[in-house]
Scaffold this motif. Structure first.
Motif, mmCIF file in Angstrom:
data_model
loop_
_atom_site.group_PDB
_atom_site.id
_atom_site.type_symbol
_atom_site.label_atom_id
_atom_site.label_comp_id
_atom_site.label_asym_id
_atom_site.label_seq_id
_atom_site.Cartn_x
_atom_site.Cartn_y
_atom_site.Cartn_z
ATOM 1 N N ILE A 5 0.870 -1.170 0.000
ATOM 2 C CA ILE A 5 0.000 0.000 0.000
ATOM 3 C C ILE A 5 0.907 1.219 0.000
ATOM 4 N N THR A 6 0.822 2.048 -1.026
ATOM 5 C CA THR A 6 1.690 3.223 -1.076
ATOM 6 C C THR A 6 0.915 4.454 -0.605
ATOM 7 N N ILE A 7 1.579 5.263 0.204
ATOM 8 C CA ILE A 7 0.980 6.517 0.651
ATOM 9 C C ILE A 7 1.974 7.632 0.356
ATOM 10 N N ASP A 8 1.674 8.437 -0.659
ATOM 11 C CA ASP A 8 2.542 9.544 -1.026
ATOM 12 C C ASP A 8 1.868 10.856 -0.677
ATOM 13 N N GLY A 9 2.693 11.899 -0.595
ATOM 14 C CA GLY A 9 2.141 13.221 -0.321
ATOM 15 C C GLY A 9 3.210 14.114 0.266
ATOM 16 N N PRO A 10 2.904 15.417 0.385
ATOM 17 C CA PRO A 10 3.888 16.352 0.933
ATOM 18 C C PRO A 10 4.036 16.197 2.439
ATOM 19 N N VAL A 130 8.817 3.640 -7.009
ATOM 20 C CA VAL A 130 9.380 2.525 -6.234
ATOM 21 C C VAL A 130 8.485 1.280 -6.314
ATOM 22 N N PHE A 131 7.160 1.470 -6.176
ATOM 23 C CA PHE A 131 6.240 0.326 -6.238
ATOM 24 C C PHE A 131 5.112 0.608 -7.240
ATOM 25 N N PRO A 132 5.462 0.746 -8.528
ATOM 26 C CA PRO A 132 4.416 1.102 -9.511
ATOM 27 C C PRO A 132 3.339 0.035 -9.667
ATOM 28 N N GLU A 133 3.638 -1.212 -9.227
ATOM 29 C CA GLU A 133 2.652 -2.296 -9.357
ATOM 30 C C GLU A 133 1.783 -2.446 -8.110
ATOM 31 N N ALA A 134 1.956 -1.582 -7.122
ATOM 32 C CA ALA A 134 1.209 -1.727 -5.870
ATOM 33 C C ALA A 134 -0.295 -1.725 -6.128
ATOM 34 N N PRO A 135 -1.050 -2.625 -5.457
ATOM 35 C CA PRO A 135 -2.494 -2.695 -5.697
ATOM 36 C C PRO A 135 -3.273 -1.528 -5.071
ATOM 37 N N ALA A 136 -2.703 -0.884 -4.044
ATOM 38 C CA ALA A 136 -3.418 0.219 -3.388
ATOM 39 C C ALA A 136 -2.498 1.422 -3.287
ATOM 40 N N LYS A 137 -2.893 2.525 -3.960
ATOM 41 C CA LYS A 137 -2.066 3.738 -3.963
ATOM 42 C C LYS A 137 -2.883 4.928 -3.479
ATOM 43 N N ASP A 190 -1.232 7.802 -11.521
ATOM 44 C CA ASP A 190 -2.477 7.919 -12.296
ATOM 45 C C ASP A 190 -3.623 7.159 -11.644
ATOM 46 N N ASP A 191 -3.282 6.032 -10.995
ATOM 47 C CA ASP A 191 -4.332 5.202 -10.405
ATOM 48 C C ASP A 191 -4.417 5.374 -8.883
ATOM 49 N N ALA A 192 -3.966 6.540 -8.375
ATOM 50 C CA ALA A 192 -4.010 6.749 -6.915
ATOM 51 C C ALA A 192 -5.337 7.355 -6.471
ATOM 52 N N TRP A 210 -8.407 3.106 5.179
ATOM 53 C CA TRP A 210 -8.630 1.707 5.570
ATOM 54 C C TRP A 210 -9.631 1.046 4.635
ATOM 55 N N ARG A 211 -10.763 1.753 4.402
ATOM 56 C CA ARG A 211 -11.804 1.205 3.512
ATOM 57 C C ARG A 211 -11.246 0.960 2.112
ATOM 58 N N TYR A 212 -10.521 1.969 1.610
ATOM 59 C CA TYR A 212 -9.952 1.859 0.266
ATOM 60 C C TYR A 212 -8.958 0.698 0.194
ATOM 61 N N ALA A 213 -8.072 0.607 1.196
ATOM 62 C CA ALA A 213 -7.048 -0.446 1.181
ATOM 63 C C ALA A 213 -7.699 -1.825 1.239
ATOM 64 N N GLN A 214 -8.728 -1.968 2.098
ATOM 65 C CA GLN A 214 -9.429 -3.247 2.218
ATOM 66 C C GLN A 214 -10.024 -3.658 0.878
ATOM 67 N N ASP A 215 -10.689 -2.704 0.205
ATOM 68 C CA ASP A 215 -11.305 -2.988 -1.097
ATOM 69 C C ASP A 215 -10.254 -3.416 -2.105
ATOM 70 N N ARG A 216 -9.173 -2.655 -2.164
ATOM 71 C CA ARG A 216 -8.141 -2.937 -3.164
ATOM 72 C C ARG A 216 -7.459 -4.278 -2.911
ATOM 73 N N LEU A 217 -7.197 -4.569 -1.625
ATOM 74 C CA LEU A 217 -6.519 -5.821 -1.317
ATOM 75 C C LEU A 217 -7.452 -7.011 -1.586
ATOM 76 N N ALA A 218 -8.756 -6.815 -1.328
ATOM 77 C CA ALA A 218 -9.729 -7.885 -1.595
ATOM 78 C C ALA A 218 -9.793 -8.155 -3.101
ATOM 79 N N ASP A 219 -9.765 -7.078 -3.907
ATOM 80 C CA ASP A 219 -9.796 -7.236 -5.358
ATOM 81 C C ASP A 219 -8.600 -8.038 -5.846
ATOM 82 N N GLN A 220 -7.476 -7.818 -5.171
ATOM 83 C CA GLN A 220 -6.239 -8.502 -5.588
ATOM 84 C C GLN A 220 -6.320 -9.993 -5.269
#
Ligand code: DC
Length: 221
Positions: A5-10, A130-137, A190-192, A210-220
């Motif tokens: 799960i990637t979390i980017d930002g300033p 670093v992790f362009p293939e990550a399922p949750a961004k 692009d897909d974040a 949390w909700r977003y990560a759960q959904d994305r990980l379940a999809d994977q």
């Protein structure tokens, strides 16, 4: 494949806090990639090296560092967690992070953090480079004033001196450098999922992510 799960930002967007919370909740490892740039800055400073010198790249490559379960950071087995968080080190880290050779030197080390059962990676280019293939961004943003205010409170709480106006200015300058540099500029993948945390509490941000990560990980699967 290890779920990431990637979390980017300033800085000041609150990503460090939520990244840690998500990692604990999921039982995943945590990568604080900013700490690697800060460690390179600190090691270089200790060695008397200016940010633009070639030796800084070697410093990044050979960094002897360790992160413990409580989030403490060690450089050459010395606990440097407090020194690492100063504004001076942050400013040097930002200059060093603009150098492509330094980013290259730290790339594999960051990828090595992806181990089962999973990883939450916090930074600027986790989802894009670093992790362009990550399922949750996730890209977590907030206004410069809100971020300066959070940083101000954090510094005072930790016993440092702080000047709010100077902080807003510093944050603007660092943003400018991080968003406009030619290598790995700070921008959402692009897909974040882009979340503005200016008017949200930490708990609200955590719940959204949390909700977003759960959904994305379940999809994977
Ligand atoms: O998140 P932080 O404030 O600890 O980061 C310190 C500096 O390192 C910041 O100026 C941006 C840079 N950085 C980066 O370029 N890429 C990352 N993945 C993480 C941090």
């Amino acid at each position: 494949m290890v779920p990431v799960i990637t979390i980017d930002g300033p800085s000041g967007s609150g990503k460090g806090t939520v990244a840690r919370r998500l990692a604990v909740r999921l039982g995943f490892g945590l990568l604080d990639s900013g700490a690697l740039y800060r460690l390179t800055a600190l090691a270089s400073q200790n060695a008397g090296l200016a940010p633009q010198t070639p030796e800084v790249v070697d410093m990044a490559r050979r960094l002897d560092c360790r992160f413990d379960e409580q989030g403490k950071v060690f450089l050459n087995e010395e606990n440097v967690s407090r020194e690492l968080r100063t504004e001076t080190i942050g400013a040097v880290a930002s200059q060093i992070a603009a150098r492509p050779e330094v980013r290259d030197a730290l790339l594999q080390r960051q990828r090595d953090f992806a181990r089962p059962p999973g990883l939450v990676a916090d930074g600027r280019d986790m989802g894009t480079v670093v992790f362009p293939e990550a399922p949750a961004k996730i890209f977590l943003d907030a206004s410069a004033e809100v971020r300066a205010d959070r940083r101000y409170k954090q510094l005072i709480e930790n016993g440092f001196d702080a000047n709010f106006t100077a902080l807003v200015e510093e944050i603007r300058q660092r943003d400018e450098r991080d968003r406009n540099r030619s290598v790995a500029p700070l921008r959402p993948a692009d897909d974040a999922l882009v979340v503005d945390s200016s008017d949200l509490s930490v708990d609200e941000v955590e719940a959204t992510l949390w909700r977003y990560a759960q959904d994305r990980l379940a999809d994977q699967g």
